[in-house]
Each structure stands twice: as structure tokens, then as C-alpha cells.
Write a protein that holds these residues in place. Sequence first.
Motif, short mmCIF file in Angstrom:
data_model
loop_
_atom_site.label_atom_id
_atom_site.label_comp_id
_atom_site.label_asym_id
_atom_site.label_seq_id
_atom_site.Cartn_x
_atom_site.Cartn_y
_atom_site.Cartn_z
N ILE A 78 -41.04 19.61 30.00
CA ILE A 78 -42.34 20.17 30.37
C ILE A 78 -42.43 20.23 31.89
O ILE A 78 -42.33 19.21 32.57
CB ILE A 78 -43.50 19.32 29.81
N LYS A 79 -42.63 21.45 32.40
CA LYS A 79 -42.80 21.60 33.85
C LYS A 79 -43.98 22.53 34.11
O LYS A 79 -43.84 23.73 34.28
CB LYS A 79 -41.53 22.16 34.49
N LEU A 80 -45.15 21.94 34.09
CA LEU A 80 -46.40 22.66 34.36
C LEU A 80 -47.21 21.88 35.39
O LEU A 80 -46.98 20.68 35.58
CB LEU A 80 -47.21 22.82 33.08
N GLY A 81 -48.14 22.55 36.04
CA GLY A 81 -49.02 21.88 37.00
C GLY A 81 -49.16 22.62 38.31
O GLY A 81 -50.16 22.47 39.01
N THR A 82 -48.17 23.45 38.66
CA THR A 82 -48.22 24.16 39.94
C THR A 82 -49.44 25.07 40.03
O THR A 82 -50.21 25.00 41.01
CB THR A 82 -46.93 24.97 40.15
N MET B 146 -50.94 18.53 24.61
CA MET B 146 -49.61 19.14 24.49
C MET B 146 -48.61 18.13 23.96
O MET B 146 -47.82 18.42 23.05
CB MET B 146 -49.14 19.70 25.84
N ILE B 147 -48.65 16.92 24.50
CA ILE B 147 -47.68 15.90 24.11
C ILE B 147 -47.86 15.49 22.66
O ILE B 147 -46.88 15.39 21.90
CB ILE B 147 -47.80 14.68 25.05
N PRO C 117 -46.72 14.28 17.07
CA PRO C 117 -47.93 13.79 16.39
C PRO C 117 -47.94 12.28 16.21
O PRO C 117 -49.02 11.67 16.14
CB PRO C 117 -47.89 14.51 15.04
N ASP C 118 -46.75 11.67 16.13
CA ASP C 118 -46.71 10.22 15.94
C ASP C 118 -47.32 9.47 17.12
O ASP C 118 -47.84 8.36 16.97
CB ASP C 118 -45.27 9.75 15.73
N LEU C 119 -47.28 10.08 18.32
CA LEU C 119 -47.84 9.43 19.50
C LEU C 119 -49.37 9.44 19.50
O LEU C 119 -49.99 8.70 20.26
CB LEU C 119 -47.32 10.11 20.77
N ALA C 120 -49.95 10.27 18.66
CA ALA C 120 -51.41 10.33 18.59
C ALA C 120 -51.98 9.22 17.73
O ALA C 120 -53.18 8.95 17.77
CB ALA C 120 -51.86 11.69 18.05
N GLN C 121 -51.11 8.56 16.92
CA GLN C 121 -51.57 7.52 16.00
C GLN C 121 -51.34 6.14 16.61
O GLN C 121 -50.23 5.80 16.99
CB GLN C 121 -50.82 7.61 14.66
N PRO C 122 -52.40 5.33 16.72
CA PRO C 122 -52.22 3.97 17.24
C PRO C 122 -51.39 3.14 16.28
O PRO C 122 -51.43 3.33 15.06
CB PRO C 122 -53.66 3.44 17.34
N VAL D 222 -49.97 9.44 32.26
CA VAL D 222 -49.77 9.88 30.87
C VAL D 222 -48.36 9.55 30.41
O VAL D 222 -48.15 9.12 29.26
CB VAL D 222 -50.07 11.39 30.74
N ALA D 223 -47.38 9.71 31.27
CA ALA D 223 -46.00 9.38 30.91
C ALA D 223 -45.89 7.90 30.56
O ALA D 223 -45.22 7.53 29.58
CB ALA D 223 -45.07 9.72 32.06
N LYS D 224 -46.54 7.05 31.33
CA LYS D 224 -46.52 5.61 31.05
C LYS D 224 -47.23 5.32 29.73
O LYS D 224 -46.76 4.49 28.93
CB LYS D 224 -47.19 4.85 32.19
N GLN D 225 -48.34 6.00 29.49
CA GLN D 225 -49.10 5.79 28.25
C GLN D 225 -48.25 6.06 27.02
O GLN D 225 -48.31 5.31 26.04
CB GLN D 225 -50.33 6.71 28.25
N TYR D 226 -47.44 7.12 27.07
CA TYR D 226 -46.67 7.53 25.89
C TYR D 226 -45.19 7.15 25.97
O TYR D 226 -44.42 7.49 25.07
CB TYR D 226 -46.79 9.04 25.69
N GLY D 227 -44.80 6.47 27.02
CA GLY D 227 -43.40 6.06 27.14
C GLY D 227 -42.46 7.21 27.38
O GLY D 227 -41.33 7.21 26.88
#
Length: 481
Positions: free
Chosen positions: A348-352, A373-374, A379-384, A434-439
Amino acid sequence: MNRKLFMTGLLMFATIMQAQTARKFTLNLTDDGKAQMVCFLPENPSGRAIVGVPGGGYSMLSNTHEGYLASDWLNKQGIAYFVVNYRLPNGDRTIPIGDVEQGFRTVRDSAKVWNINPNDVGIMGFSAGGHLSSVISTLSPYEVRPNFSILFYPVISMDERVSHKWSCINFLGEEGHKDSKLVWQYSTQNAVRSHLTPPACIISASDDRLVPVVTNGVQYYSAMRNAGNECSLFIYPSGDHGFGFGPWFKYHDQMLNDLGSWLKSIPSPKQDAVRVACIGNSITDGHGIDMRTKYGYPAQLQGILGDGYYVKNFGVSARTMLNKGDFPYMNEMAWRDALAFKPDVVIIKLGTNDSKPENWQYGAEFKKDLQQMITTLRPDLAQPVSKKKGKKAKLALPVGPKIYLCTPIPAFKSTWNINDKVITNEIIPIQLEVAKQYGLQVIDLHTLFANDGDKMLDDGIHPDGKGAKKMAEIIAEAIKK
């Protein structure tokens, strides 16, 4: 057409077909059997397949020399061949489109049984069937879009003033062919998209009096070339219209050599290759790099990683991560295609473009949109993770691709209102959080390109060919680790 030559060609076809074709059978594509697919499986399959779409002006099917007659030549090369005898539209364009799409579903769903690589299924259409093939190549969903297209003297424009009048009327209907929006939509040179429209080979005769090549085939070629997509155009001095695979065509042998060479130039991705989806804006798309499908960073990434990987470019210029930005990426066909690609790895390379003032006014939503997006990709990352009382929670195996999150390349100039301070001080910190949140693993292109202003185009935003190569090398190293 010389009837004696035509009958001789059919007799030759019937005699030698069995020598190359291991199995021939017919399948119904509709419950009533009005749409069928005639299947020719080769003795020595290469894994490649082609779906054939006969012409006939959308008023009949010319499925001999524009259909079955190609089977022996294709089977001889190990290519499975499937001729779709689609229903005529009679003004309802969804009928033939649906029949050909069903043919593609059938071929890909049966790929294992028929020794076919589902990532190597092309389409070959003639005249009006060439138009139908170009519709499938540009407008159909990813699941039924071909991996390459062969268009014989195709009808491309639905403007009857520069095309075949009755193909336009029969496809769009008596009222539809007068609707300027429909005419524009189904004039498929307007539907070509960078990276998303498959490579094409166009075959015509200069003296075609039925479907003018300049306002049809050449227009599709120009749209493909302008989009940076791979496309070849073969225009023979004579032959008029409708020669197909008929041996009476003066340049028949030369045409087969040209087509055979072109087919060999189209790569066949390995079925078990690691699938890599490159998601991003114009930097991923390859803005400013001529023939970006060959020389943009995803193409160079493919070259570095080798055939054990299958890299596809889903970049779209000017797009934002922000769903309230001027051009949100997640509204694009490319996003839907990236999901349908079912990647093993996502870059993923967005933000510019989000850093522009007109977009960053909604910056408070950047984190939420990035998370969307992530979690759509994973979808597994959306479930605690649930914890049972008295026991340690077991971490579930990842469901979905490995995601790499790239920080934007520095904006060396403020072209198009792009703001490097916003990128540095606001966007990148959110990405890291966000990267840290989802590993997720971060590829810090902003830092790695800090001293590479000489690898940028004059706009100071987009990497040139050398910059694209450096991007590919950095990302390849991360993937290989």
C-alpha cells in the motif's frame, strides 16, 4: 469468398483436427441450451486457454472460419480453445455479454480438470465478436476478464457514422444507438484503463470496407498505447473483412506467424506463484514513465522477484486514501480488482495526494479510512482476540494477505499543492500508529528517498525510471525477507 476454397479448408480442418485435439465436446451455457460452448482440449496442454467469440454483426454467428477453424492451430500449440455460440442481443446487450462471461466462468471453474492455468485465459473475437471481446476486456468484472485479448478486424466504436452500422444498432437497440452516453460507454477505446485492460493484439486489413480500421482497431490500439498498456497492431495490405482463420487469406501464413510470436511474448504466470498486489496513486501507476506497464516500479519488481511471484499494478493516478478526498482510491475499479485478485502480499502506497489542502481538510478521517482498507484486505484484523477465563488467548492464523505499508516518497516540490510537511508531520505518524496497531511492516520510502531528488521527474513528485527501479529494489528486499 471462393466457396470451393472454403469447403476445402473445412475438409482439411475436419481431417487434421483429431490429430491435435484430444477431446471435443459441447456444453450448454444457459439452461435452455440456446447459448453453448464448443470445447477443444489439446493432446499436450500448455496450460493456456482461449475463449473464441465469432462475429456476424450481432445478427448471426460466423462460427466456422471465425470460430472452429482456429482449433487445430491452437491445439497444436497446446492451447485449449472454447468457442462461445452466444445468443444474439436483439437490442439487449446484456444477453451476449452474459453468455461470454459465463463461458469464462466455466473455463476458469473447470481449469484444474481441463489442465488450464486460470491466470492464462485469453479471448479472441472477430468483427462484432471483436467488439464483444473488447467489452469483456474493459468493462467486465475481474473474475471474468481475460488475461489477454486477440481482436480480428474488431468493431470498436458504437458510433455508426465511423463503424459498422448494424453492429451498433443490433447491440445497443433501436433507441440505445441514439443515446450518446451509451454510444460513448460501449465504444471501448473509451473504457481502456492502465494496467487493468489486458494486453491486446489487433489484426486487420488496410482495405477493410465494412469496419474501417482507422476509426476502430487503430483507436483501440491508440487508447492502449496512451494508457501505457502492451498492445500490438498488425495491418495487412489487403484482405478486406472477414478472413478469420480461412486459408484463402493471402497473408494467412504470415498472420499465423505474427500471432504465434505475439502469444509467445505474453507471460504465463505460474499457478502457484505468490500473488503481489501493488496499490497506490500515480507513483505506483508509473506517471511520467513511458510504457509504465513495463518500466514502472511494479513491473521492475516482477523482474527482480522472478517467476515465483505474480505482481500486478493496481495504481491509479491522483487517488487518495481519504474517502472524502477529491478522488478516493476505494471508489475505483482498481480497488475492486485488487480484492478479486486475492493477493498473498499487498503493497500500500497512498498518502501523497491526501496532503493537498483541499484533501487534508478531512485529515481527521485518514486513520479511519486507512483502517478500513486494511481490515477489508484482512477481515481477521477487524476482530478483537477473545480471551477465555483463566487461559491465554490463542492467536488466530492470518486470514488474508501480508500487508506492507509504505510511507510516501518525499515531495521535493509543492507541485499540485502536495505538501511534504503534512506528509512528514501528520500522515506518516498516522501510518506508523496504524501499522503498530495491526502488526504491519512499514517500508519507509520517505527516509530512504530523502537524498534521491536526482531520481525524480521535474515535478519533484514522481520517480523517474531510476527512481522506480530503486523503489522496486527496496520493496523486493522487504518481501524476500
